[in-house]
Design a protein around this motif. Structure first.
Motif, mmCIF file in Angstrom:
data_model
loop_
_atom_site.group_PDB
_atom_site.id
_atom_site.type_symbol
_atom_site.label_atom_id
_atom_site.label_comp_id
_atom_site.label_asym_id
_atom_site.label_seq_id
_atom_site.Cartn_x
_atom_site.Cartn_y
_atom_site.Cartn_z
ATOM 1 N N TYR A 39 2.188 0.569 -4.343
ATOM 2 C CA TYR A 39 1.022 -0.143 -3.817
ATOM 3 C C TYR A 39 0.131 -0.574 -4.975
ATOM 4 N N CYS A 47 -4.217 -0.972 0.926
ATOM 5 C CA CYS A 47 -3.600 0.243 0.397
ATOM 6 C C CYS A 47 -4.073 1.479 1.151
ATOM 7 N N GLN A 50 -2.144 1.541 4.485
ATOM 8 C CA GLN A 50 -0.773 1.998 4.278
ATOM 9 C C GLN A 50 -0.733 3.499 3.961
ATOM 10 N N GLY A 70 3.581 8.068 -3.248
ATOM 11 C CA GLY A 70 3.018 6.748 -3.499
ATOM 12 C C GLY A 70 2.869 6.548 -4.999
ATOM 13 N N SER A 72 1.295 3.872 -8.023
ATOM 14 C CA SER A 72 0.451 2.721 -8.348
ATOM 15 C C SER A 72 0.076 2.785 -9.828
ATOM 16 N N ARG A 122 4.027 -4.933 -3.244
ATOM 17 C CA ARG A 122 4.022 -3.822 -2.287
ATOM 18 C C ARG A 122 5.451 -3.620 -1.776
ATOM 19 N N ALA A 142 0.991 -4.217 4.455
ATOM 20 C CA ALA A 142 0.457 -2.858 4.558
ATOM 21 C C ALA A 142 0.370 -2.402 6.011
#
Length: 156
Positions: A39, A47, A50, A70, A72, A122, A142
């Motif tokens: 993300y 974000c 999600q 996750g 990022s 994404r 998302a």
């Protein structure tokens, strides 16, 4: 643009700093399936939607044998605030140099609001217990993504 992963590909192993505390290593989850989602930025509206969807589905995903992480480019401080603010109970990993994002095909050119830019695409990749890609989705939205993912995994 980085090469996208496809079903059957070996998932590139990685170890990244993560919250809560320590690191997240894909190889450390061998024997279980892992949902790796990428993300753009912690604490932004999409974000957050999600991340909270994954949080709300975490028990059923884990019960079906799926761990969630996750990833990022955010630094650990931003990830810590995001996890605390949204009560996220799964690891968030920091990839500030984009090496993992690139290796997984989640970094490249994208278009948002009619403008082209380079950044996080994404994406969600499911890795099987043997470390191979079982499912790969790029450019996902998302909102509603986790519900669609659950359907694709046969979790209703």
């Amino acid at each position: 643009m980085s090469q996208r992963l496809e079903v059957g590909d070996p998932a590139p192993d990685f170890t990244l700093p993560a919250v809560p505390g320590g690191t997240f290593s894909l190889s450390g989850h061998r024997g279980r399936s892992v949902v790796v989602y990428f993300y753009p930025a912690a604490s932004t509206p999409g974000c957050t939607t999600q991340a909270c969807d994954f949080r709300d589905s975490l028990a059923s995903l884990q019960g079906a044998g799926y761990d969630v992480v996750g990833v990022s480019p955010d630094d650990l401080d931003a990830l810590q605030r995001f996890a605390a603010d949204e009560h996220l109970t799964y690891p968030l990993a920091s990839d500030p140099d984009h090496a993992v994002l690139q290796a997984w095909g989640a970094w490249g050119e994208k278009t948002a609001y009619g403008r082209a830019s380079t950044g996080v695409i994404r994406s969600t990749v499911v890795v099987d217990p043997e470390g191979r890609v079982a499912l790969a989705r790029y450019g996902v939205r998302a909102s509603g993504h986790v519900a669609r993912l659950r359907e694709e995994l046969g979790l209703g």
